[in-house]
Enzyme design. Sequence first.
Site, PDB file in Angstrom:
ATOM      1  N   THR A 181       0.858  -1.193   0.000  1.00 15.03           N
ATOM      2  CA  THR A 181       0.000   0.000   0.000  1.00 15.03           C
ATOM      3  C   THR A 181       0.893   1.243   0.000  1.00 15.03           C
ATOM      4  O   THR A 181       1.674   1.457   0.932  1.00 15.03           O
ATOM      5  CB  THR A 181      -0.955   0.005   1.221  1.00 15.03           C
ATOM      6  OG1 THR A 181      -0.210  -0.226   2.406  1.00 15.03           O
ATOM      7  CG2 THR A 181      -2.029  -1.049   1.097  1.00 15.03           C
TER       8      THR A 181
ATOM      9  N   HIS B 102      -6.853  -4.831  -7.292  1.00 18.18           N
ATOM     10  CA  HIS B 102      -6.252  -3.675  -6.635  1.00 18.18           C
ATOM     11  C   HIS B 102      -7.199  -3.119  -5.562  1.00 18.18           C
ATOM     12  O   HIS B 102      -7.268  -1.914  -5.326  1.00 18.18           O
ATOM     13  CB  HIS B 102      -5.940  -2.593  -7.684  1.00 18.18           C
ATOM     14  CG  HIS B 102      -4.690  -1.802  -7.408  1.00 18.18           C
ATOM     15  ND1 HIS B 102      -3.508  -2.021  -8.061  1.00 18.18           N
ATOM     16  CD2 HIS B 102      -4.443  -0.768  -6.569  1.00 18.18           C
ATOM     17  CE1 HIS B 102      -2.592  -1.154  -7.638  1.00 18.18           C
ATOM     18  NE2 HIS B 102      -3.142  -0.385  -6.732  1.00 18.18           N
TER      19      HIS B 102
END
Length: 414
Positions: free
Chosen positions: A83, A280
Amino acid sequence: MTMRIADAVNIDDLRRLARRRLPRVVFDFIEGGVEDEHGLEVNESSFARRRLVPRYMVDISRRDQSAALFGHTYASPFGIAPTGLAALFRADADLILARAAAAANIPFIMSGASTASIEEAAQAAPAHAWYQLYAARDKKISEDMIRRARDAGLDTLVLTVDVPVSSKRERNVRNGFELPLKLRWSKSLEALMHPLWIADYLRHGMPRFHNWAPYAEPGASAKAIAAFVARQIPCSVTWRDLENFRRLWPRHLVVKGILHPDDAVRAAQAGVDGIMVSNHGGRQLDQAPAPLDMLPAICAAVGDKITVMLDSGVRRGADVLTALCLGARFVFVGRATLYGAAAGGFGGAQKAIEILRKEIDLVMGQIGCPRLDGLGPGFLLQPDAPQVRTEVHADSDGAPGLEERRLAEKAARR
Ligand SMILES: Cc1cc2nc3c(=O)[nH]c(=O)nc-3n(C[C@H](O)[C@H](O)[C@H](O)COP(=O)(O)O)c2cc1C
């Protein structure tokens, strides 16, 4: 009474704590999807609509959720997905997550848009850090990052391929999200309601993309480095690039962002070791399918040629087990551990891992499957997978999936 990290009983509690600590512009960056955010909904509902069918009278007094992956035995079958920009949520969040992963013996994937460097990740979690590469427009940069990951001793490189162009994240547009973070007057007032985050941000300043700093102008400011990164990524990655990265990277190579079985087959032909079936976290193409829904077809297409992993929408231990039942070898979480780290730093990240781990343990007990290798579609009731099989009886001390598999193998040999 206000909730504390210690009081959180599930990932959604950590999410609420993170929302309370972060200004809206920052929380929305974590939370948001794209356009109408159908992707977020589809990811979570792909898990919610599955039913696990329990098997009883199995000896589940000892349950083992350890999982072998790429020559390492991890304590649980899940890891931390990459992330970017995590330091915006809490100073040093990348390294906090890396250390929490190492302490819990699970893998941590350092993002290609992280603010800490590859070398720092390798130092924080020498045996647990992987590196996720965003290919840069300047090929020399990607090649140098691969060299750095290799020199830092990392074992696994993850190439993210599902960001060919930027996505339309409407929350960010409305919030005026940009780097360096500029708070508009109305947003500044809202931010003042989150003094702990403001104090952290003012103390540490605008996070720098340390990984990219060596390639920007010497002495470039955080803002100039961010502008440099924005000129380098996103960049379209082709199969030829993958072949090149395969040549350059001698250790485990994973492609992240695969959704089509044909792409999975092609990745296997290119010599990768694994793929991550992922959309994603609903942050790229709003119309993309849920990875969980593509998993059976992808597993059928690649067989056991490569290791199939999955992320997107995992919020419960049961979600991890559901993905394993449908053929994933390992599962990753993005927001779950981010909420923890944003809300409570190292302790919050640890809490997220502990919550998922305990839920996995409980559900393994509930469904009568003491080992992960016993999981399979036989535990799932769902329209698009084989229905529960009734002809096989489990050993009282064994996992039914395993026993079923043994009998099937025996029958095939006959
Ligand atoms: C705030 C945020 C930043 C992310 N940054 C990256 C990144 O830099 N590289 C990448 O490959 N994926 C990135 N992702 C996607 C995650 O790796 C992962 O695919 C996704 O979060 C999984 O979905 P989940 O959040 O529902 O678990 C990001 C996700 C979030 C929420």
